[in-house]
Design an enzyme around this catalytic site. Structure first.
Site: not given
Ligand code: PMT
Length: 396
Positions: A208, A284, A324, A338, A342
């Site tokens: 990301n 690959k 976060f 969240k 969590k």
């Protein structure tokens, strides 16, 4: 205000050196113990006797002027709470960035492990020189605070950016840094940063856009606040604290497991991949006949939830755990769900749909939720400033 603190001031060979005499007086008046180290060139602009009188301490210039068994560059570095280099010439900035230690001042800088502030002053063309800018960015990337020069008439006759910034700005930056320097003393703070990398085959991966900047800013600030810091990151950073380089979510989980028992605070700023490829191909993957390639993904462990679970299961009162939350919509609503799911103590939510904050940007704007339901919004600011505010809040 500064009693009990030792400020080590490094003066290099620039005309602005004379201004530092006033700064030394201000620090002394505030109760600080001031030690001065000069490059030999600095003494072309200001005398040793003046600096000695103002600082009420010996002024250090020569590297091999041995007075005790411990080399001067080590004992001065150990003794000081903060090192300020002002004015810093292009030459000294570049040497420090490259690890060159060819005089007492640069040797101390090389050995210095605490907060360092650099206030450059030079001709505007030197300031704009690509090598100098590159070296400044190296120093910033190591957590050194750069107080950028002001623009105006320069002693060399030019008009441009290069004047030493205002003395009150330097004074305030030092006071601010020292004020916070004990807030996390004795605490071990473990921080994660960067996006995890989940291999598909030897040449491709899923990741990301996390640059690791938010976590790095937190780690630097925690170190400035006196903490023992461990940064677990997927990115390449240099810092005077422990850095554990990891790649995948599973690597990050095991690095955190290793630190868990001894940590006081864990902050999960990393962008952890929720899924990884079920089986990484050893070779690959070749382009086949089909236009479609299907990858089978499996869920990664929720590391944050796992840490909170481990703490609860063992009825531990530490570490304090901060997560976060990266969202592209319904930020507050998703963040509230969240934090409950969590089980962490604080959750720092940011909007990653905006290009001016969140991923990769130097700035962020966050909403902090705590376990009791309190919500605090921090306006857009450099990640360095946001990080400091987050740490101040949780250190309470
Ligand atoms: O690195 P930068 O470019 O500076 O960008 C900063 C940032 C946007 C990455 C950072 O501010 C941020 O939001 N980090 C959290 C990103 C994230 O994964 O958010 P999330 O809402 O998907 O996850 C919530 C929390 O659970 C996070 O603390 C995350 O680290 C953790 N998590 C997520 C998935 C997983 N499998 N395990 C986890 O522990």
């Amino acid at each position: 205000m500064l009693s009990g603190k030792t400020i080590l001031i490094g003066i290099t060979g620039g005309i602005a050196a004379y201004k530092i005499c006033e700064l030394i007086r201000k620090f002394k008046k505030s109760g600080a113990n001031v030690k001065v180290v000069c490059t030999p060139n600095a003494l072309n602009f200001v005398t040793k006797l003046t600096l000695q009188n103002l600082s009420q301490n010996e002024v250090y210039v020569e590297e091999f002027d041995v007075k005790s068994w411990k080399p001067e560059h080590i004992s001065l570095a150990d003794e000081a709470d903060i090192m300020l280099i002002a004015p810093a010439t292009a030459n000294t900035i570049s040497k420090i960035a490259q690890g060159i230690a060819d005089n007492l001042l640069t040797s101390i800088a090389c050995a210095f492990r605490k907060k360092m502030i650099i206030a450059p002053a030079m001709n505007c063309n030197m300031w704009n020189n690509a090598a100098v800018q590159k070296n400044l960015s190296i120093l910033k990337s190591r957590g050194i605070e750069i107080l950028e020069p002001d623009s105006g008439f320069l002693a060399c006759g030019y008009l441009g950016k290069g004047r030493l910034c205002r003395l009150d700005k330097i004074f305030d930056a030092v006071v601010e840094a020292l004020k916070c320097s004990d807030k996390l003393k004795g605490k071990k703070v473990v921080i994660t940063s960067g996006g995890t990398i989940e291999d598909i085959d030897p040449v491709r991966y899923i990741s990301n856009y996390s640059s690791g900047k938010m976590g790095f800013a937190l780690a630097n600030n925690a170190a400035d606040m006196g903490a023992e810091v461990v940064l677990i990151t997927t990115k390449d950073f240099e810092a005077p604290y422990k850095i554990v380089k990891v790649k995948s979510a599973l690597d990050m989980q095991s690095a955190l497991d290793n630190e868990f028992d001894t940590s006081d605070i864990i902050i999960m700023a990393a962008a952890v991949a929720d899924y990884r490829v079920k089986e990484m191909c050893a070779q690959k993957i070749k382009k086949g006949e089909s236009d479609v390639l299907t990858l089978e993904l499996v869920k990664n462990p929720d590391i944050l939830a796992g840490l909170c679970e481990r703490r609860a299961h063992n009825s531990l009162d530490k570490p304090l755990i901060v997560g976060f939350c990266a969202e592209t919509e319904n930020l507050l609503q998703n963040a509230k769900e969240k934090i409950n799911k969590k089980g962490c103590d604080f959750l720092v939510a940011n909007d990653i749909s905006r290009s001016d904050i969140g991923f990769s940007s130097d700035d962020n704007e966050v909403t902090i939720l705590d376990y009791s339901g309190a919500i605090i919004k921090l306006d857009k600011a450099p990640k360095r400033v946001i990080a400091r505010k987050i740490l101040e809040l949780i250190s309470k």
